[in-house]
Design a protein around this motif. Structure first.
Motif, PDB file in Angstrom:
ATOM      1  N   THR A 130       0.842  -1.202   0.000  1.00 37.08           N
ATOM      2  CA  THR A 130       0.000   0.000   0.000  1.00 37.08           C
ATOM      3  C   THR A 130       0.876   1.250   0.000  1.00 37.08           C
ATOM      4  O   THR A 130       0.599   2.223  -0.705  1.00 37.08           O
ATOM      5  N   THR A 162       2.217   1.994  -3.471  1.00 35.57           N
ATOM      6  CA  THR A 162       1.210   2.591  -4.356  1.00 35.57           C
ATOM      7  C   THR A 162       1.062   4.087  -4.093  1.00 35.57           C
ATOM      8  O   THR A 162       1.049   4.910  -5.029  1.00 35.57           O
ATOM      9  N   ARG A 169       2.164   7.245  -6.597  1.00 34.78           N
ATOM     10  CA  ARG A 169       1.142   8.214  -7.012  1.00 34.78           C
ATOM     11  C   ARG A 169       1.515   9.635  -6.614  1.00 34.78           C
ATOM     12  O   ARG A 169       1.047  10.605  -7.223  1.00 34.78           O
ATOM     13  N   THR A 199       4.357  -6.904  -7.624  1.00 31.33           N
ATOM     14  CA  THR A 199       4.227  -5.451  -7.576  1.00 31.33           C
ATOM     15  C   THR A 199       5.199  -4.814  -8.568  1.00 31.33           C
ATOM     16  O   THR A 199       6.063  -5.483  -9.137  1.00 31.33           O
TER      17      THR A 199
END
Length: 342
Positions: A256, A259, A263, A286
């Motif tokens: 998490t 990610t 971003r 991933t």
């Protein structure tokens, strides 16, 4: 609707013999003729008769059933533990009842009482994060049902424990981050009430100290779920003094974090290198693949049930034992900077 299950009395009534004769025929007792045994077994199969498991357990003082309590099935580690447990249990002719506490003390306590009432032969437990009262385990110890803790354990007297070498795993992970050039490494930690939480944090701290890097409590955060990471990572990225490495207490949190970091415009591993813990099935999928600590869940399960079987089948008292499973660092792209040899 399914009708009532056939009983020994039903078989006896239809064949015009006594229930005790049926019972002995089903067990191939030599006093019962081959003709009667054949007739009883054929009718039992036709009626789909099955022995009453509770009655058998009361008679034999064994249910051939093991209870296993896991905190959350979502973690790959616990599914691999279950695989190891079931492999050994199946070979020994045992059934495994798997129960999930959902990290809830009350549910964990209720599960223990339910398994005791089911007369399971033994119980394997990984303790929930919210468990701080241990009365239900003390109550279980007073019964005749053996107990073995695995992964998240309690140091209760006369209990066996199977643990992962969390300290060494954390130390390897953080030392690796330091070798690839990280100097400000955040730790996404779990509850310090849990031994695994303390050991992983202590390994992290010691690796920093051994490399003359300051331990900064500002970047040691309770962050061990997907939900936590969605709050913690933006906070870490907002700090004026930038973090260049992250050691996460589990892979789910690490993934998490990856990610959110990507971003936010940061590069992994060039800007922030990341290491997780558990080597889940998704860690190699991933982008980039996640560097992680392999904690050998399958072996943990095998060891745990082997210790439990020792207690179940021993007629003599056994001293409490601790089995420690070694960890391995699996280096992948989330920490492997091209300019540095890890």
């Amino acid at each position: 609707m399914k009708g009532p299950q056939a009983t020994i009395k039903d078989i006896a009534r239809e064949l015009g013999i006594s229930p005790s004769t049926v019972s002995r025929a089903l067990k191939d007792h030599p006093d019962i003729s081959a003709r009667t045994r054949k007739a009883v077994k054929e009718l039992a199969e036709k009626l789909k008769y099955e022995p009453n498991a509770i009655a058998l357990s009361l008679r034999n003082r064994s249910s051939n059933t093991i209870g296993v309590i896991i905190p959350e099935i979502v973690h790959y580690f616990f599914s691999s533990v279950i695989s190891g447990i079931e492999e050994i249990a199946y070979q020994a002719g045992y059934t495994v009842i798997i129960c999930q506490s959902n990290e809830d003390y009350e549910k964990e306590r209720n599960i223990i009482h339910t398994l005791m009432s089911k007369r399971v032969d033994g119980i394997l437990v990984s303790v929930s994060k919210t468990t701080t009262n241990f009365d239900h385990f003390l109550e279980l110890q007073k019964s005749t049902i053996p107990l073995v803790f695995y992964d998240r354990v309690l140091n209760l007297p006369n209990t066996d424990r199977v643990i992962v070498d969390d300290y060494a795993g954390a130390y390897k992970a953080v030392s690796h981050l330091i070798r690839v050039g990280c100097r400000r490494i955040a730790h996404l930690a779990t509850s310090q009430e849990l031994m695994i939480g303390r050991n992983r944090k202590n390994g992290y701290v010691q690796a920093l100290k051994d490399n003359n890097i300051e331990v900064d409590e500002e970047i040691i955060l309770r962050c061990d779920t997907d939900k936590h990471a969605r709050k913690c990572i933006p906070y870490i990225l907002s700090l004026q003094k930038k973090v260049d490495g992250i050691f996460a207490v589990n892979d789910l949190t690490a993934m998490t974090a990856m990610t959110i970091i990507k971003r936010s415009g940061y590069r992994i591993p060039d800007d922030i290198a990341i290491v997780g813990f558990s080597n889940s099935v998704y860690s190699s999928m991933t982008d980039p693949p996640l560097t992680t600590v392999e904690q050998q869940g399958h072996e943990v399960g095998r060891k745990a049930i082997s210790l439990l079987f020792d207690r179940i089948h021993s007629d003599e008292p056994i001293n409490s034992r601790v089995e420690q499973i070694k960890t391995d660092l699996i280096v992948r792209g989330s920490s492997l900077r091209e300019s540095v040899v890890a």
